[in-house]
Design an enzyme around this catalytic site. Structure first.
Site, PDB file in Angstrom:
ATOM      1  N   ARG A  22       0.818  -1.216   0.000  1.00  0.00           N
ATOM      2  CA  ARG A  22       0.000   0.000   0.000  1.00  0.00           C
ATOM      3  C   ARG A  22       0.848   1.261   0.000  1.00  0.00           C
ATOM      4  O   ARG A  22       0.576   2.202  -0.739  1.00  0.00           O
ATOM      5  CB  ARG A  22      -0.970   0.011   1.181  1.00  0.00           C
ATOM      6  CG  ARG A  22      -2.057  -1.054   1.054  1.00  0.00           C
ATOM      7  CD  ARG A  22      -2.917  -1.123   2.294  1.00  0.00           C
ATOM      8  NE  ARG A  22      -2.063  -1.445   3.439  1.00  0.00           N
ATOM      9  CZ  ARG A  22      -2.275  -1.028   4.679  1.00  0.00           C
ATOM     10  NH1 ARG A  22      -3.297  -0.261   4.975  1.00  0.00           N
ATOM     11  NH2 ARG A  22      -1.463  -1.372   5.648  1.00  0.00           N
ATOM     12  N   ASN A  40      -6.361  -2.479   2.346  1.00  0.00           N
ATOM     13  CA  ASN A  40      -6.362  -3.925   2.549  1.00  0.00           C
ATOM     14  C   ASN A  40      -7.804  -4.422   2.638  1.00  0.00           C
ATOM     15  O   ASN A  40      -8.634  -3.805   3.306  1.00  0.00           O
ATOM     16  CB  ASN A  40      -5.643  -4.295   3.845  1.00  0.00           C
ATOM     17  CG  ASN A  40      -4.144  -4.271   3.720  1.00  0.00           C
ATOM     18  OD1 ASN A  40      -3.590  -4.285   2.632  1.00  0.00           O
ATOM     19  ND2 ASN A  40      -3.465  -4.231   4.851  1.00  0.00           N
TER      20      ASN A  40
END
Length: 92
Positions: A22, A40
């Site tokens: 990320r 996520n």
């Protein structure tokens, strides 16, 4: 080619959680002047939403197919984009 902004949404599957995916995605997006987010998901995948120039979105998609060094991308699926995207690039 139009200069209008576009929005894309992807689900990235594989070893993409716990491997800096990320944060790496945020770095890639900011370098490409894209707004959006990387989040996520409960199934172990990561959802990426980005808005900006179509060429920059294509570059981000190519980068997502590779991922950062410790990640393993098994699949990259295009999803229907959301109606709006906040400014900046958030990690969730």
């Amino acid at each position: 080619m139009s200069g209008a902004a576009a929005t894309m949404r992807w689900r990235v599957s594989g070893r993409v959680q716990g491997v800096f995916f990320r944060a790496w995605t945020r770095e890639q997006a900011l370098q490409l002047a894209l707004d959006g987010s990387a989040t996520n998901l409960d199934d172990g995948s990561v959802e990426v939403v980005a808005r900006g120039a179509p060429q920059a979105l294509a570059q981000l998609e190519a980068a997502l197919r590779q991922g950062p060094p410790r990640a393993r991308v098994d699949a990259l699926e295009r999803l229907a984009p959301p109606a709006s995207v906040a400014g900046g690039f958030a990690i969730g």
